[in-house]
Enzyme design. Structure first.
Site, PDB file in Angstrom:
ATOM      1  N   ASP A 106      15.178  -7.681 -33.645  1.00  0.00           N
ATOM      2  CA  ASP A 106      14.374  -8.834 -33.839  1.00  0.00           C
ATOM      3  C   ASP A 106      14.132  -9.276 -32.361  1.00  0.00           C
ATOM      4  O   ASP A 106      14.788  -9.101 -31.480  1.00  0.00           O
ATOM      5  CB  ASP A 106      15.205  -9.885 -34.553  1.00  0.00           C
ATOM      6  CG  ASP A 106      15.275  -9.639 -35.910  1.00  0.00           C
ATOM      7  OD1 ASP A 106      14.669  -8.582 -36.761  1.00  0.00           O
ATOM      8  OD2 ASP A 106      16.348 -10.046 -36.544  1.00  0.00           O
TER       9      ASP A 106
HETATM   10  N1  URA Z   1      20.126  -7.447 -38.113  1.00  0.00           N
HETATM   11  C1  URA Z   1      19.434  -8.461 -37.773  1.00  0.00           C
HETATM   12  O1  URA Z   1      19.334  -9.314 -38.521  1.00  0.00           O
HETATM   13  N2  URA Z   1      18.359  -8.346 -36.667  1.00  0.00           N
HETATM   14  C2  URA Z   1      18.265  -7.345 -35.786  1.00  0.00           C
HETATM   15  O2  URA Z   1      17.647  -7.371 -34.871  1.00  0.00           O
HETATM   16  C3  URA Z   1      19.206  -6.210 -36.070  1.00  0.00           C
HETATM   17  C4  URA Z   1      20.063  -6.274 -37.212  1.00  0.00           C
END
Ligand code: URA
Length: 240
Positions: A106
């Site tokens: 993310d």
């Molecule tokens: N889980 C999440 O919530 N975000 C990420 O970027 C990776 C794993």
């Protein structure tokens, strides 16, 4: 042994169009193994081929495998919408040779992100059949309780999933931090699992993929490095 013409080699390494590469060579801006070469058609063995463009040294690589310690506010998508894309943190040659993230983090998740231009590697590494564990450190809004850990280990049901998702391993680090290991890579998985277990993730960092740890690479935030064949293999291994 593979022999390749200099202009084609430069293009394959992301230095621009064939024509642009030919002009670079003819203008005397390119050296090979320390010597200025002005013939675009001169051929070279790609093994241990060292060259420079405008004085910057490079090694020929058939494919590029790198790890970047991703900072926050950077998007992994090819067409980022709200924040700069991760390729802006790398030499521009990498986008021209189609280096892309292996899976995604993310925009606000930091830490270990592998990138490559080797489609077979990206595909194999991202395959759900591969069961590569990924280790995250999650900061939580509410205190980490034994119940939170046991729920994450037992499995929590997420909205659009048919079966509960469980952590492979989960440990309390501090009052507001856990280390959680997942084998799957579902959308926002850590954040959604924490929410489903009644807490809230306020920060997330990926610290290892397979047996390859960010700490072992000693990468500062924003920094990147090439991976050796051994490091690439350990990122694909299921041992932790
Ligand atoms: N889980 C999440 O919530 N975000 C990420 O970027 C990776 C794993």
């Amino acid at each position: 042994m593979v022999k390749i013409a200099l202009n084609i080699m430069l293009q394959s390494q992301g230095f621009g169009t064939r024509r642009w590469c030919r002009e670079l060579i003819e203008d005397g801006d390119v050296t090979v193994n320390g010597e200025i070469i002005t013939d675009p058609g001169a051929t070279f063995d790609t093994d241990n081929l060292r060259f420079s463009v405008f004085g910057e040294e490079w090694i020929y690589r058939e494919h590029v495998y790198i790890c970047i310690n991703k900072p926050g506010n950077i998007e992994c998508s090819r067409k980022p919408s709200f924040h700069p894309g991760v390729l802006t943190l790398l030499p521009e040659q990498f986008s021209r040779r189609d280096v892309q993230p292996v899976g995604r983090l993310d925009h606000d998740t930091t830490g270990m992100l592998l990138m490559s231009d080797d489609g077979a590697f990206i595909h194999a590494q991202s395959s759900p059949k591969r069961h590569v564990p990924k280790v995250y450190v999650a900061t939580t809004h509410d205190i980490v309780t034994p119940q939170l850990i046991s729920e994450l280990l037992a499995g929590v049901k997420l909205h659009d999933e048919t079966t509960p998702l469980a952590a492979l391993r989960c440990e309390r680090i501090t009052e507001h931090e856990i280390e959680i290991v997942l084998e799957q890579g579902k959308y926002h998985q850590v954040k959604r699992m924490l929410a489903a277990a009644g807490n809230h993730c306020t920060a997330l960092k990926r610290v290892a993929i397979g047996a390859l740890t960010l700490a072992s690479l000693g990468l500062a935030e924003d920094a990147w490095c090439y991976l050796s064949p051994e490091q690439i293999a350990s990122a694909g291994s299921s041992s932790q």
